[in-house]
Design an enzyme around this catalytic site. Structure first.
Site, PDB file in Angstrom:
ATOM      1  N   HIS A  42       0.655  -1.176  -0.051  1.00  0.00           N
ATOM      2  CA  HIS A  42       0.057   0.134  -0.147  1.00  0.00           C
ATOM      3  C   HIS A  42       0.862   1.205  -0.021  1.00  0.00           C
ATOM      4  O   HIS A  42       1.922   1.191   0.423  1.00  0.00           O
ATOM      5  CB  HIS A  42      -0.874   0.091   0.983  1.00  0.00           C
ATOM      6  CG  HIS A  42      -0.489   0.185   2.507  1.00  0.00           C
ATOM      7  ND1 HIS A  42      -0.875  -0.626   3.650  1.00  0.00           N
ATOM      8  CD2 HIS A  42       0.305   1.167   2.989  1.00  0.00           C
ATOM      9  CE1 HIS A  42      -0.027  -0.240   4.707  1.00  0.00           C
ATOM     10  NE2 HIS A  42       0.364   0.951   4.333  1.00  0.00           N
ATOM     11  N   GLU A  49      -5.177   0.531  -0.185  1.00  0.00           N
ATOM     12  CA  GLU A  49      -4.980  -1.064   0.015  1.00  0.00           C
ATOM     13  C   GLU A  49      -4.907  -1.873  -1.101  1.00  0.00           C
ATOM     14  O   GLU A  49      -5.619  -1.284  -2.133  1.00  0.00           O
ATOM     15  CB  GLU A  49      -5.936  -1.615   1.377  1.00  0.00           C
ATOM     16  CG  GLU A  49      -5.734  -0.678   2.498  1.00  0.00           C
ATOM     17  CD  GLU A  49      -4.604  -1.243   3.528  1.00  0.00           C
ATOM     18  OE1 GLU A  49      -3.631  -1.774   2.789  1.00  0.00           O
ATOM     19  OE2 GLU A  49      -4.748  -1.231   4.557  1.00  0.00           O
TER      20      GLU A  49
END
Length: 241
Positions: free
Chosen positions: A138, A143
């Protein structure tokens, strides 16, 4: 993508600080994007030293942070507001009104994300964005996902991220499960990007970021699409390359 491998964390911190300092000297009224986490702390210490010695001034610099935990106020000692104050802002000559961090206590999170994007545009965009990288690849709090989130948005944090950040809290149950983060398009809109990686636990993510294909399952891989990225990593983070 310019890749530089240095011996250790100290060398990484000094090289990164020199790049940021050069940007400040070249454009004293520029806009710098900042990151939190353990990786940039050494860089911030070097920048504080340079500021104290009169080598650089933040007096006309505007800053934007990548992200903030959703649900934590600026005075919470686990918030990124607090982190930035403790690790950089309180020790340099930056004007408080020029510091921008998402409001983790915003009652209307959608409006806060739009406001943050607008503030970046009003400032003329980010000249240099500092990034770290998560073990899952990330950047900011973008994410692994099925698609790239383009703009500032509310993120549900990955379980790996929550586990990694639990070291900063008394228990894993206290780690926030959501955050407000710049999106990938926002990050890629920066004129220059500086990514730092330290430690063997980042080696797999760095290998995939540099050698793998561009995929939202590894958000940092999107940096392959940017025209001016400098990657600095220590030997441990580069061990799989």
């Amino acid at each position: 993508m310019q890749i530089e491998i240095v011996k250790d964390y100290e060398a990484l911190s000094k090289k990164a600080a020199n790049i940021i300092a050069s940007q400040i000297v070249l454009k004293p009224q520029g806009v710098i994007g900042l990151a939190t986490g353990s990786t940039p702390v050494g860089t911030y210490k070097e920048l504080i030293r340079m500021n104290k010695e009169g080598l650089i001034s933040f007096s006309n610099i505007t800053s934007f942070n990548l992200d903030e935990y959703y649900g934590l106020g600026a005075d919470d000692d686990q918030s990124y507001h607090y982190f930035m104050n403790e690790n950089l802002f309180n020790a340099i000559d930056i004007k408080k009104e020029n510091i921008h961090i998402p409001n983790g206590k915003a009652s209307d999170v959608g409006a806060e994300c739009t406001r943050y994007e607008n503030r970046i545009k009003e400032a003329g965009g980010i000249d240099l964005q500092l990034l770290g990288i998560g073990q899952n690849g990330h950047i900011g709090f973008n994410e692994p996902n099925e698609n790239f989130e383009p703009l500032t948005h509310l993120v549900n944090l990955d379980s790996d991220t929550i586990k990694a950040n639990a070291r900063f809290f008394d228990s894993i149950e206290e780690v926030p499960t959501q955050a407000i983060s710049m999106g990938v398009k926002t990050i890629l809109s920066s004129r220059k990007i500086l990514l730092l990686a330290s430690g063997e636990n980042k080696a797999e993510a760095m290998y995939k970021m540099i050698k793998g294909k561009v995929t939202p399952k590894l958000p940092a891989s999107a940096l392959q699409l940017h025209h001016d990225v400098v990657v600095i990593m220590d030997e441990a983070a580069a061990s799989l390359l």
